[in-house]
Each structure stands twice: as C-alpha cells, then as structure tokens.
Design an enzyme around this catalytic site. Structure first.
Site, PDB file in Angstrom:
ATOM      1  N   ASP A  79       2.979  75.201  15.538  1.00 43.10           N
ATOM      2  CA  ASP A  79       1.820  74.567  14.668  1.00 43.10           C
ATOM      3  C   ASP A  79       1.346  73.640  15.712  1.00 43.10           C
ATOM      4  O   ASP A  79       1.731  72.555  15.886  1.00 43.10           O
ATOM      5  CB  ASP A  79       2.594  74.141  13.482  1.00 43.10           C
ATOM      6  CG  ASP A  79       1.442  73.239  13.043  1.00 43.10           C
ATOM      7  OD1 ASP A  79       0.182  72.853  13.445  1.00 43.10           O
ATOM      8  OD2 ASP A  79       1.712  72.786  11.672  1.00 43.10           O
TER       9      ASP A  79
ATOM     10  N   GLN B  20      -1.874  69.100  15.615  1.00 38.81           N
ATOM     11  CA  GLN B  20      -2.070  67.686  16.225  1.00 38.81           C
ATOM     12  C   GLN B  20      -2.092  67.748  17.745  1.00 38.81           C
ATOM     13  O   GLN B  20      -2.292  66.759  18.213  1.00 38.81           O
ATOM     14  CB  GLN B  20      -0.851  66.741  15.661  1.00 38.81           C
ATOM     15  CG  GLN B  20      -1.069  66.652  14.238  1.00 38.81           C
ATOM     16  CD  GLN B  20      -2.118  65.842  13.747  1.00 38.81           C
ATOM     17  OE1 GLN B  20      -2.572  65.086  14.531  1.00 38.81           O
ATOM     18  NE2 GLN B  20      -2.642  66.125  12.482  1.00 38.81           N
TER      19      GLN B  20
ATOM     20  N   LYS C 123      -9.939  69.267  14.004  1.00 40.34           N
ATOM     21  CA  LYS C 123      -9.141  67.777  14.349  1.00 40.34           C
ATOM     22  C   LYS C 123      -9.359  67.664  16.112  1.00 40.34           C
ATOM     23  O   LYS C 123      -9.002  66.908  16.711  1.00 40.34           O
ATOM     24  CB  LYS C 123      -7.684  68.232  14.213  1.00 40.34           C
ATOM     25  CG  LYS C 123      -7.562  67.985  12.943  1.00 40.34           C
ATOM     26  CD  LYS C 123      -5.948  68.320  12.736  1.00 40.34           C
ATOM     27  CE  LYS C 123      -5.497  68.109  10.966  1.00 40.34           C
ATOM     28  NZ  LYS C 123      -4.325  68.686  10.614  1.00 40.34           N
TER      29      LYS C 123
ATOM     30  N   CYS D  68       1.035  64.929   3.756  1.00 38.02           N
ATOM     31  CA  CYS D  68       1.387  66.424   3.694  1.00 38.02           C
ATOM     32  C   CYS D  68       2.943  66.762   4.377  1.00 38.02           C
ATOM     33  O   CYS D  68       3.209  67.654   4.918  1.00 38.02           O
ATOM     34  CB  CYS D  68       0.361  67.324   4.265  1.00 38.02           C
ATOM     35  SG  CYS D  68      -0.885  67.068   3.564  1.00 38.02           S
TER      36      CYS D  68
END
Ligand SMILES: *Cc1c(COP(=O)(O)O)cnc(C)c1O
Length: 404
Positions: free
Chosen positions: A198, A201, A224, A362
C-alpha cells in the site's frame, strides 16, 4: 535548494485565509493540495478534448485515448513497471486493494494465511478480513514495538508455506514510519507468498521502483500526490494480473460477449470496466510530471528539515508525546498532550487557521496498541515551511493553556 515561496505561489489554496487567519495546511496525509498546472489541466481536458476513450473512431475520442494512454506510460516510467499494461487506473488505493482481494477470493483455500501488519490503514485491513471470511483463510498480524516499528523477527516467524499473501504499507499514514518493504518482500517470496504494498503515503515523498522492490502489487492514490481525487493506480505483475479474475464486469473489459459466454479483454482493459475517470487519469500524469519537476530529492530534503524542526519544537512542550519514534520516518508527526483529548486541541488550532488531522486516522488498531483514542497528526509537504510549524507550535501551546 527549493524556492519555497515560488512553489507556494503555484498552489492557489495556500494563500487563502481560514477563520480569518492565513491557512497552515498540515493535513497532507489526508490529501495534498493541487498546483495550478493540475487545476488548469482538468479544465483544459473538458474544454478541448472531452470524449469517451477506446471506443470512437472520431478525432476527439482518439485524442482522449492517446492522452489517457500517454498518462499510463508516464506512470509506468515513474514507478519503473516493466510493461504499461501492468499499470491499472483505479479510483484510488482502496479500489486497487479491493481489486486484488476480490481476485484472491478464487485462489485462497481454507487454512491458507494472509499476513497484514499492525500499522495498516483500514483500507488495507478490512478487504483482507472480508476475503478471509469468504474463503476460510486466516488473517495473521505482524506486531509492532513501542516506537511504531514492525517487529521483523515476529514477521519472519509468521511466514510459512501456508502464507499466500503479505500486505503492508510502504509508509504508515498514522505514524509516518517507513517499513523495510524490500526486505519483507524478499522474505515473503522465499515462502512463495505474493506481496501487496500500500503505497498511498509513499508516493508523495518518493519514487517507488516496483521492479527493484520486486513487489507483486503496488497500490496508490492520485489525490495524495498533487493529483485529482478519484484517481489511483494499481500496479500488478503481468503474471498475477493474468491469473486474477476481473473485478467488475461491464463495457470495455470484454473481448466478446454472448449470453452463453463472455471472453475478457487483454490487460489492462480486463480490469478497467466502464467509463473511467478520464480527466483524472490524464491529469494524474500532469501531477507526476509536476512532482518530478520539483524533484524527489528536493522534496525529501525539504520534508526532512520540516520533520526535524517540528519534532524538536513540539517536544519542548511539556507533557507532549510523539507516537512513531522509529528512526526511518516520513514527514508526519503524530502526538498528544497529557490529559487533553486530541479533538479539543484540533478544534482550537483550527480556529487559528491550522489544519491538522485528529482522531484514529483510519488506523484504530494502532490507537488501541498505544491505548489512546487518537492523536493529532501534522503531515508536511514540500510546500510547507518552518514558519508554519512555528505557528502550529504556538497554537498548540495556546490550546494547552486554555484546556489545562
Ligand atoms: C489514504 C490511504 C489509503 C486510502 O486511500 P484512498 O485514496 O482513500 O483510497 C490507504 N492506505 C493508506 C496508507 C492511506 O494513507
């Protein structure tokens, strides 16, 4: 060095006032702001080439298709994927992860194991739980230490020939910890497990090299990384994408449809049913070009300075604790002040124009680990300044005085 004032001038929203104060935007982990070049590119698409893609023979449809596929190529180049058809357009990280978990529903058997980390965002936990419920596979969790780092010894002990998938974030959204994913991928592959990263970020701060990492899947969002909302990418190795069944059925993803049997289109179209976010996909390419023009080395240097300055200044406040104290960190500071609810601080500093995130981000399991309801999270981008950090620190001090 970056000319920060010049860069800030490229982001119209940054010169706004909020609650009568100059905006200090430190919620980049939730979504980044957009430079004018990205905003303009959206309008330009609708003004000049709006048409559906991969369908019409008419000129506009071809222009739109070309622009969309050029953008796919930009992403391929940016993440160093071997083939353009390994780059799937999605609506975001969540969509990408669900596409993969849906595919694994036809692969996993009862007793197989899926390993997630304790640092995950809900969108990299819940789809895997749903998958395990559906298939009878077992979810195992890599524990973390007090510094918010995953415990590698424990990870290695979890791996076995039962492990079919390992899923972990590149950088934790709640704490900013950068995980040793290359090492983790190598260990997972040694037992024959597939690995999803993932990267939501990570992509605002660095340029992932999917071939060097050797990950099987890498998911991220456009919004993002200075791109539009509702855009994202799922990279998947060709062999895996060929193996997984389609996620959604519909137009665009087929070769031939009869009521007896439908055959699926080749990659990447097999996974891109329906009319996608065409403008968004094209403009994601613009955002990637923009970030590369700023330069990831420059971005990292600026963000490292911001992180160091924020960490040092915040720790001067008595009773303030930072969560995620591991060495390898992106520009995120997650903190609390003794005896004060994070929400109360967040509300007061918002009145002073400072946008931070408060809550569980989250990532409730992380908050449970630290036995806290949430944190205040300031996440910095290259367009932020030390002066803004000083404003936040002053505001936090003021809030602390008011609340204690
Ligand atoms: C934001 C985020 C997601 C979810 O991204 P969406 O754009 O909401 O789909 C997943 N994982 C991490 C680490 C995130 O920060």
């Amino acid at each position: 060095m970056l000319d920060i004032q010049k860069i800030r001038a490229e982001f119209p929203i940054l010169s706004q006032t909020v609650n009568g104060k100059p905006l200090v935007y430190f919620d980049n982990g939730a979504t980044s702001q957009k430079p004018q070049i990205v905003i303009d590119a959206i309008a330009k698409y609708y003004q000049e080439i709006n048409a559906n893609i991969h369908r019409g023979v008419h000129t506009l449809s071809q222009l739109a298709t070309d622009a969309y596929e050029i953008s796919r190529g930009k992403v391929q180049h940016h993440i160093n994927a071997k083939f353009a058809h390994e780059v799937l357009f999605t609506s975001g990280t969540t969509h990408g992860i669900n596409l993969v978990t849906n595919g694994f529903a036809s692969i996993l058997k009862p007793g197989d194991e899926v390993i997630v980390s304790s640092l995950e965002h809900h969108s990299n936990i819940v789809p895997w739980q749903m998958l395990c419920e559906k298939t009878g596979a077992v979810l195992r969790v890599i524990p973390m230490n007090e510094d918010g780092e995953l415990i590698m010894k424990a990870y290695e002990a979890l791996l076995s020939e039962k492990t079919k998938v390992v899923t972990v974030n590149h950088i934790s959204n709640a704490l900013g910890i950068i995980n040793p994913i290359k090492y983790m991928i190598e260990k997972a592959h040694a037992v024959g497990a597939a690995v999803l990263i993932d990267g939501a970020q990570a992509v605002p701060h660095l340029k992932p090299d999917v071939q060097d990492l050797d990950c099987d899947f890498y998911a991220f969002s456009g919004h993002k990384m200075c791109g539009p909302t509702g855009t994202g990418i799922l990279y998947g190795k060709e062999a895996w994408l060929n193996k997984l069944p389609p996620y959604q059925g519909g137009g665009e993803m087929i070769k031939e449809v009869t009521f007896e049997k439908t055959t699926y289109a080749d990659l990447p179209h097999k996974f891109e049913a329906g009319t996608p976010n065409i403008a968004g996909g094209i403009v994601l390419g613009t955002a990637i070009d923009y970030l590369n023009s700023v330069g990831f080395e420059n971005i990292q240097k600026q963000e490292e300075e911001l992180l160091a300055h924020a960490t040092k200044s915040l720790l001067e406040i008595e009773g303030l604790k930072i969560y995620g104290t591991g060495k390898n960190k992106a520009s995120v500071v997650s903190f609390n002040i003794d005896g004060i609810h994070p929400y109360d601080i967040g509300s007061i500093i918002d009145k002073l124009g400072i946008a931070v995130r408060t809550g569980h981000h989250c990532a409730q399991p992380i908050m449970n680990f630290f036995c806290i309801p949430g944190t205040i999270r300031a996440s910095f981008s290259f367009y932020n300044t030390k002066e803004e950090i000083d404003l936040m620190v002053e505001a936090v001090k003021k809030a602390k005085t008011m609340l204690s």
